[in-house]
Design a protein around this motif. Structure first.
Motif, short mmCIF file in Angstrom:
data_model
loop_
_atom_site.label_atom_id
_atom_site.label_comp_id
_atom_site.label_asym_id
_atom_site.label_seq_id
_atom_site.Cartn_x
_atom_site.Cartn_y
_atom_site.Cartn_z
N ARG A 119 0.79 -1.23 0.00
CA ARG A 119 0.00 0.00 0.00
C ARG A 119 0.82 1.28 0.00
O ARG A 119 0.24 2.37 -0.09
CB ARG A 119 -0.92 0.01 1.24
N ARG A 120 2.15 1.18 0.12
CA ARG A 120 2.94 2.41 0.28
C ARG A 120 2.74 3.35 -0.90
O ARG A 120 2.62 2.94 -2.04
CB ARG A 120 4.43 2.10 0.49
N THR A 121 2.69 4.63 -0.54
CA THR A 121 2.57 5.69 -1.53
C THR A 121 3.93 6.35 -1.72
O THR A 121 4.89 6.06 -0.99
CB THR A 121 1.56 6.75 -1.06
N ASP A 122 4.00 7.27 -2.65
CA ASP A 122 5.25 8.01 -2.85
C ASP A 122 5.62 8.78 -1.58
O ASP A 122 6.79 8.87 -1.21
CB ASP A 122 5.12 8.97 -4.03
N GLU A 123 4.60 9.31 -0.92
CA GLU A 123 4.84 10.04 0.33
C GLU A 123 5.39 9.11 1.40
O GLU A 123 6.29 9.47 2.17
CB GLU A 123 3.56 10.70 0.80
N ASP A 124 4.85 7.90 1.46
CA ASP A 124 5.35 6.91 2.42
C ASP A 124 6.80 6.55 2.13
O ASP A 124 7.61 6.40 3.06
CB ASP A 124 4.50 5.62 2.36
N VAL A 125 7.13 6.40 0.87
CA VAL A 125 8.51 6.06 0.48
C VAL A 125 9.46 7.14 0.97
O VAL A 125 10.52 6.84 1.55
CB VAL A 125 8.62 5.88 -1.04
N ARG A 126 9.08 8.39 0.78
CA ARG A 126 9.94 9.48 1.25
C ARG A 126 10.06 9.46 2.77
O ARG A 126 11.15 9.68 3.32
CB ARG A 126 9.39 10.83 0.78
N ALA A 127 8.94 9.19 3.46
CA ALA A 127 8.98 9.14 4.92
C ALA A 127 9.87 8.00 5.41
O ALA A 127 10.63 8.17 6.38
CB ALA A 127 7.56 8.97 5.46
N LEU A 128 9.83 6.86 4.75
CA LEU A 128 10.67 5.73 5.12
C LEU A 128 12.14 6.05 4.91
O LEU A 128 12.99 5.75 5.75
CB LEU A 128 10.27 4.49 4.32
#
Length: 235
Positions: A119-128
């Motif tokens: 489910r990860r989004t582009d925003e999640d990728v940046r946060a990770l």
């Protein structure tokens, strides 16, 4: 003339009456005036003995029911079902052994990692990626700051699962986990020779989530948490 249980109750002071009535009734349950299985006197009798109105007694009984001490039974009255109040979830967590909490954490986070990879989004990728960088930057910090950065990375993985229940459960575990992890690092000195302790495992976790590989993400996190749990059992 022999007095019954009501004769043991003293009149209340005119201040928060519901709180006082609740405490007085709680004391009567704790000291055996009304043992488990006993039926409490009627509201009118309790009100007269305590010197308060029936509405105050009714609110006090509701509080005792909420604490798991009494149970109203339709048409029969109010009965004592326990002598000690039940603990809420937060209290249970504070009292639990960190290893017990960690076992449950593993179940929650492994599922969260699996979902995050799907489910990860582009925003999640940046946060990770930012959280992984933050963990690495904390390598030169003290153990408390390092643990905070580590937890922030795990929180980013859970957030990427986009399940508010998982997020809420993880947040409740954080205080106990933080204390246990700091104690572990302090006692075992794991960062003495390796300030970025666990970096490879966490980098692999982020990579698996970003790459959209749920099985690898779950397996990587399970292995990392299992190794930490074993260390916690030695503390």
């Amino acid at each position: 003339m022999t007095q019954g249980p009501l004769g043991r109750l003293a009149a209340l002071r005119p201040s928060p009456l519901v709180e006082q009535a609740t405490e007085r009734l709680r004391e009567g349950i704790a000291d055996g005036t009304w043992p488990v299985g006993a039926k409490l006197p009627a509201e009118t009798a309790l009100a007269a003995s305590l010197g308060v109105g029936r509405s105050t007694v009714r609110e006090a009984l509701r509080a005792l029911a909420g604490a798991g001490l009494v149970q109203p039974r339709q048409g029969a009255g109010v009965f004592v079902i326990a002598t000690q109040p039940k603990e809420d979830w937060a209290t249970q967590l504070r009292r639990a052994a960190v290893t017990d909490v960690y076992e449950v954490r593993m179940s929650i986070e492994v599922e969260a990692a699996h979902l995050a990879a799907l489910r990860r989004t582009d925003e999640d990728v940046r946060a990770l990626q930012d959280a992984l960088a933050g963990r690495r930057a904390a390598g030169s910090a003290d153990n408390a700051a390092f643990v905070d950065a580590d937890i922030a990375l795990h929180a980013a993985v859970v957030a990427a699962a986009h399940n508010p229940v998982l997020t809420g459960l993880f947040a409740q575990f954080v205080p106990v986990l933080r204390t246990g992890l700091i104690d572990m690092l302090d006692l075992l000195g794991l960062r003495t020779a390796d300030p970025d302790h666990g970096d490879a495992d966490h980098a692999a976790l982020v990579d698996a989530v970003v790459a959209g590989e749920p099985d690898r993400a779950g397996r990587t996190l399970r292995d990392e948490l299992a190794a930490t749990l074993e260390r916690l059992r030695t503390v």
